[in-house]
Write a protein that holds these residues in place. Structure first.
Motif, short mmCIF file in Angstrom:
data_model
loop_
_atom_site.label_atom_id
_atom_site.label_comp_id
_atom_site.label_asym_id
_atom_site.label_seq_id
_atom_site.Cartn_x
_atom_site.Cartn_y
_atom_site.Cartn_z
N ALA A 1 0.87 -1.17 0.00
CA ALA A 1 0.00 0.00 0.00
C ALA A 1 0.91 1.22 0.00
O ALA A 1 1.68 1.43 0.93
CB ALA A 1 -0.90 -0.01 1.22
N LEU A 2 0.82 2.01 -1.07
CA LEU A 2 1.79 3.09 -1.23
C LEU A 2 1.53 4.25 -0.29
O LEU A 2 2.41 4.76 0.37
CB LEU A 2 1.72 3.61 -2.66
CG LEU A 2 2.73 3.03 -3.63
CD1 LEU A 2 2.54 3.69 -4.97
CD2 LEU A 2 4.14 3.27 -3.12
N PHE A 3 0.29 4.71 -0.26
CA PHE A 3 -0.03 5.88 0.54
C PHE A 3 -1.09 5.48 1.56
O PHE A 3 -1.94 4.67 1.25
CB PHE A 3 -0.52 7.01 -0.35
CG PHE A 3 0.44 7.33 -1.45
CD1 PHE A 3 1.66 7.91 -1.15
CD2 PHE A 3 0.16 6.99 -2.75
CE1 PHE A 3 2.58 8.18 -2.15
CE2 PHE A 3 1.07 7.26 -3.76
CZ PHE A 3 2.28 7.85 -3.46
N ASN A 4 -1.02 6.06 2.72
CA ASN A 4 -1.89 5.64 3.83
C ASN A 4 -1.75 4.14 4.00
O ASN A 4 -2.70 3.39 3.86
CB ASN A 4 -3.34 6.03 3.55
CG ASN A 4 -4.26 5.70 4.70
OD1 ASN A 4 -3.80 5.40 5.80
ND2 ASN A 4 -5.54 5.76 4.46
N SER A 5 -0.52 3.70 4.29
CA SER A 5 -0.21 2.28 4.16
C SER A 5 -0.93 1.39 5.17
O SER A 5 -1.11 0.21 4.91
CB SER A 5 1.28 2.06 4.24
OG SER A 5 1.82 2.86 5.23
N ASP A 6 -1.38 1.93 6.32
CA ASP A 6 -2.14 1.04 7.22
C ASP A 6 -3.62 1.08 6.89
O ASP A 6 -4.41 0.43 7.56
CB ASP A 6 -2.00 1.41 8.70
CG ASP A 6 -0.84 2.31 8.99
OD1 ASP A 6 0.26 1.89 8.63
OD2 ASP A 6 -1.04 3.40 9.55
N GLY A 7 -4.01 1.86 5.88
CA GLY A 7 -5.43 1.94 5.55
C GLY A 7 -6.24 2.56 6.67
O GLY A 7 -7.36 2.16 6.92
N TYR B 1 -0.57 -0.23 -4.53
CA TYR B 1 -1.86 0.43 -4.67
C TYR B 1 -1.98 1.55 -3.66
O TYR B 1 -1.38 1.52 -2.59
CB TYR B 1 -3.01 -0.57 -4.51
CG TYR B 1 -3.07 -1.24 -3.16
CD1 TYR B 1 -2.20 -2.27 -2.84
CD2 TYR B 1 -4.00 -0.84 -2.21
CE1 TYR B 1 -2.24 -2.89 -1.60
CE2 TYR B 1 -4.06 -1.45 -0.97
CZ TYR B 1 -3.17 -2.47 -0.68
OH TYR B 1 -3.21 -3.07 0.55
N SER B 2 -2.76 2.58 -4.05
CA SER B 2 -2.91 3.73 -3.18
C SER B 2 -4.08 3.50 -2.23
O SER B 2 -5.17 3.17 -2.66
CB SER B 2 -3.15 4.98 -4.01
OG SER B 2 -3.71 5.97 -3.20
N ASN B 3 -3.82 3.70 -0.95
CA ASN B 3 -4.88 3.55 0.04
C ASN B 3 -5.42 4.91 0.45
O ASN B 3 -6.10 5.03 1.45
CB ASN B 3 -4.33 2.83 1.26
CG ASN B 3 -5.17 1.63 1.61
OD1 ASN B 3 -6.31 1.55 1.18
ND2 ASN B 3 -4.62 0.72 2.36
N ALA B 4 -5.06 5.96 -0.32
CA ALA B 4 -5.53 7.30 0.04
C ALA B 4 -7.05 7.32 0.05
O ALA B 4 -7.66 8.00 0.85
CB ALA B 4 -5.00 8.33 -0.96
N SER B 5 -7.66 6.56 -0.85
CA SER B 5 -9.10 6.34 -0.74
C SER B 5 -9.28 4.87 -0.39
O SER B 5 -8.91 4.00 -1.18
CB SER B 5 -9.80 6.66 -2.05
OG SER B 5 -11.09 6.07 -2.03
N ILE B 6 -9.84 4.59 0.79
CA ILE B 6 -9.85 3.19 1.19
C ILE B 6 -10.92 2.40 0.45
O ILE B 6 -10.88 1.19 0.43
CB ILE B 6 -9.95 2.99 2.72
CG1 ILE B 6 -11.16 3.68 3.29
CG2 ILE B 6 -8.72 3.43 3.42
CD1 ILE B 6 -11.33 3.38 4.76
N THR B 7 -11.87 3.08 -0.20
CA THR B 7 -12.86 2.33 -1.00
C THR B 7 -12.16 1.67 -2.18
O THR B 7 -12.24 0.46 -2.37
CB THR B 7 -13.94 3.29 -1.54
OG1 THR B 7 -14.26 4.24 -0.56
CG2 THR B 7 -15.16 2.53 -1.96
N SER B 8 -11.46 2.50 -2.98
CA SER B 8 -10.80 1.93 -4.14
C SER B 8 -9.65 1.02 -3.70
O SER B 8 -9.40 -0.01 -4.31
CB SER B 8 -10.30 3.04 -5.06
OG SER B 8 -9.45 3.92 -4.38
N ALA C 1 -9.48 -0.95 -1.11
CA ALA C 1 -9.95 -2.27 -0.70
C ALA C 1 -10.33 -3.10 -1.92
O ALA C 1 -10.03 -4.30 -1.98
CB ALA C 1 -11.16 -2.13 0.22
N LEU C 2 -10.96 -2.46 -2.91
CA LEU C 2 -11.38 -3.22 -4.09
C LEU C 2 -10.18 -3.69 -4.90
O LEU C 2 -10.15 -4.82 -5.39
CB LEU C 2 -12.30 -2.36 -4.96
CG LEU C 2 -13.67 -2.07 -4.33
CD1 LEU C 2 -14.43 -1.04 -5.15
CD2 LEU C 2 -14.47 -3.35 -4.21
#
Lengths: 390, 387
Positions: A180-186, B122-129, B131-132
């Motif tokens: 996970a590149l950004f906000n890696s812990d979700g 993958y980018s978790n900046a938006s956790i909706t996208s 997670a998918l």
């Protein structure tokens, strides 16, 4: 030369009047000072825990074998879920969900272990309460992860390989890393708070400016303002300057201090942040001044602004990716400064984007600033014409 | 008494007719909000999210994997990049949400059993996208590992059942109850729209009472009700109550009947919930305007309260994961109780007894104005609106 001097003086007067207004008027004080100071703290506190841990799950273990127990142990040990109850049948488990004591049910069939021993495929059923998506995600992901690691152990035991390396190769010939590149812990706060912060700036500006215009209109100041104060352009500038000054302080506090207090992800570069926030504030101020023309009574502003907050958050593409929005709503999103403000700030703050990376956003904001500014001038001239004969 | 209520209600209808803000906030804007949420998420789940590829190996095997990734529901391979730096910058520019990286010699290493690494960023900046995309990635990595084993086993003459049992001894059979397609429309519209409707209802209640003072009509209003504050309030809020109830029932009819959202609880629980929601929101609005007679302050309180209820109802980030003081504070929001009743009884179809506390809470909200009726009357007769 004298004209310029007069103009500057009139601007300063308008600035001073509005400044006094902000601190004298209870309503404006709330929306310009109190809400921007305390709401970010409140929202940060709400989402501060970031993660959903230990979601309660009921297990119905019909197999009661060493393998099913090891599944349950590993499942309970996953950080996201906990095995809160064990039931003897699924109906009892369902009532626990109804009482909100559990969010999911894991059913292990009676022939679970014997099937594995017979080298057949065994199925574990997972039932999720779908009323909260994060619960579903936790329950489901934990189950697949535990199943995967148990599968590997079973495969290794069966393969009868000699070295550990053999085992690794047998179970996964190709290794796929997920990063996970950004906000890696979700984290939920890191995801939602940047949007909320920008939205607080945007909405309080709309509310405060609308309130101020509504008050002026109620007191009949608009009629005076066009006739007595012929320097309408100076009034426009002076007011905008006043809002801008207050909000540069608020924006600095909200975008830099608040995430710092709560330890949220903060990768913003100063240059990018300033380059984004200046056009965002200007566009929002002029946009708010346009909207304030619709306000007949000062309280009406709350009725038409407050409800837009969550739709605006959605229009920015945070919860629902922007490329998948119906075109009509994408077009509507372009009207609001918050859309570009949020998109830009999320990328600057969480992804460490530079000013160059958010070029489309800040250019859009400057275009909005210019358009909204001229719309304001036109509206003021119209208002002046309208009021003069009276 | 009925006649007095009727008279006040007629007077109120006159006010509603002359001030367009009533029509806007009770009907037009709520309808727009319903259309907004249901049309924005009509697909149910975001699909075809743009994903990039950095393929430094470029063999039939890696291309096959890229095609497989592209065929998944949430993912669409849109761009190719030469190196991972370019791809990372593309994420920062919001062109793609994720990228997959095949280093040189991936295929060769795989055939030589050297266990190569393929990375998926993958980018978790938006956790909706996020997670998918993560879900698609997990499927891909499972398929990739399994395909080699499957080829070997089938060459050895194993049947499909044997191959499955060897590669995946334990499988998870997932049952997302009542929302099998993981439809975000069902998940979010059912909670966000009522929050907005309740916001309007409580604001309008506070607004209609506060404006009596503001426009200096409060004495006339009390007089029209024969000096009885109970009649005055009932008559005043009756038209609003009927309109709002129609709107909320219309919304529920639209989502449950027209769009077919799951509602195991049946009509009875839906009607009861709608009725209690309108009453609770109105009760809350009256209560606030009774303790804070100033119109702008009472409306500010109502709006700030309602804005928080989107978060505190716990539909997106669950309440159980928040700090204990917040859990307590959330009980002071009618929307929280609405949400609990909605998801337990209407959505999942459990009997109402499971949420009797929340039902009681909504009734208490509806009854909040009762103890302070006297105060409200005194305010109406004595308080002066200060502009």
């Amino acid at each position: 030369m004298n004209k310029i001097k007069e103009g500057i003086k009139a601007t300063c007067d308008a600035w001073w009047e509005e400044m006094k207004n902000v601190f004298k008027d209870q309503g404006m004080l709330i929306f310009f000072i109190l809400v921007p100071v305390f709401y970010p703290l409140l929202y940060s506190w709400i989402y501060n825990n970031e993660m959903v841990r230990d979601v309660p799950v009921v297990v119905v273990d019909n197999s009661n074998s060493s393998l099913s127990r090891s599944f349950i142990r590993a499942y309970d040990a996953s950080p996201d879920v906990k095995v809160a109850y064990q039931s003897i049948n699924i109906n009892e488990a369902k009532t626990l969900i109804g009482k909100q004591l559990a969010e999911g049910i894991v059913v292990i069939p009676a022939d679970f272990h014997s099937k594995i021993e017979r080298s057949e495929q065994s199925t574990i059923s997972v039932f999720c309460n779908m009323s909260i998506m994060l619960h579903y995600k936790a329950i489901y992901q934990a189950a697949t992860n535990v199943a995967q690691s148990l599968n590997q152990k079973i495969q290794i035991a069966r393969s009868g390989s000699i070295t550990e390396r053999d085992e690794q190769l047998a179970t996964s010939p190709l290794n796929v890393d997920d990063v996970a590149l950004f906000n890696s812990d979700g984290g939920y706060a890191d995801f939602i708070i940047p949007g909320v912060l920008i939205l607080i700036l945007h909405q309080t500006l709309l509310l405060g400016i609308g309130l101020s215009a509504g008050t002026a209109r109620e007191r009949g100041l608009y009629a005076n303002f066009a006739t007595v104060n012929r320097r309408w352009a100076s009034t426009l500038f002076g007011k905008a300057l006043c809002y801008f000054m207050i909000y540069t302080v608020m924006a600095a506090y909200i975008t830099m201090a608040v995430p710092h207090f709560f330890g949220f992800v903060q990768m913003a570069e100063m240059q990018a942040l300033i380059g984004l926030m200046i056009p965002f504030l200007l566009a929002s101020i002029f946009f708010a001044m346009i909207i304030s023309n619709l306000i007949r009574h000062r309280e009406d502003v709350m009725l038409i602004i407050v409800f837009t907050t969550v739709p605006l958050l959605f229009l920015s593409g945070m919860s629902w990716p922007e490329h998948d929005m119906p075109p009509f709503w994408q077009g509507v999103a372009w009207i609001f400064p918050s859309t570009f403000g949020i998109r830009g700030f999320v990328r600057v703050n969480i992804m460490g984007a530079t000013l160059r990376d958010i070029r489309p956003e800040y250019i859009a904001l400057w275009i909005q600033t210019i358009i909204f500014f001229f719309v304001n001038i036109v509206l003021t001239i119209l208002a002046k014409r309208h009021n003069l004969p009276k | 008494m009925l006649k007095a209520i009727y008279n006040v209600a007629i007077r109120e209808c006159g006010i509603i007719r002359t001030n367009p803000i009533y029509l806007f906030c009770m009907v037009i804007l709520p309808v727009i909000v319903v259309i907004f949420f249901t049309s924005l998420m009509q697909k149910g789940q975001p699909t075809d999210m743009p994903v990039g590829v950095v393929d430094q190996d470029n063999t039939p095997t890696t291309r096959q994997m890229i095609r497989t990734l592209d065929s998944f529901q949430s993912t669409k391979v849109t761009n190719y990049y030469n190196n991972i730096n370019q791809a990372r910058q593309a994420i920062q520019r919001n062109e793609i949400y994720a990228y997959i990286y095949f280093p040189r010699n991936t295929t060769a290493n795989m055939l030589a059993m050297r266990q190569p690494n393929v990375s998926f960023y993958y980018s978790n900046a938006s956790i909706t996208s996020g997670a998918l995309l993560y879900r698609d990635l997990k499927t891909l990595s499972m398929l990739a590992s399994a395909s080699m084993g499957a080829a070997k086993l089938s060459a050895m003459g194993a049947t499909n059942a044997q191959i499955n049992a060897t590669l995946q001894p334990i499988t998870i059979d997932l049952h997302p109850i009542n929302n099998p397609q993981i439809n975000y429309n069902i998940y979010l519209t059912g909670s966000l729209v009522p929050a907005t409707l309740l916001l309007f209802i409580s604001l309008m209640a506070a607004y209609s009472i506060g404006t009596e003072l503001k426009f200096n009509r409060s004495k006339e209003w009390i007089k029209a009700s024969n000096d009885n504050i109970f009649i005055a309030l009932t008559g005043k809020l009756l038209p609003q109550f009927l309109v709002s109830l129609t709107v909320i029932y219309g919304f529920m009819f639209y989502i449950f009947q027209v769009l077919g959202f799951p509602h195991l609880g049946g009509t009875g629980s839906i009607l009861l919930l709608g009725l209690l929601a309108v009453l609770a929101a109105q009760g809350f609005g009256i209560f606030v305007s009774a303790i804070i007679p100033s119109l702008r302050m009472s409306m500010s309180v109502c709006s700030l309260w309602a804005a928080l209820s989107y978060s505190l109802m716990g539909a997106t980030f669950p309440l159980v994961a928040m700090d204990s003081p917040i859990k307590a504070i959330a009980q002071m929001f009618p929307m929280r109780h609405f949400f609990v009743i909605y998801q337990t009884c209407v959505f999942n179809g459990y009997p109402l007894i499971n949420v009797w506390l929340n039902l009681l809470a909504l009734i208490i909200f509806a009854a909040l104005p009762v103890p302070i009726l006297k105060r409200l009357k005194r305010n109406m007769l004595l308080f002066k609106y200060i502009p």
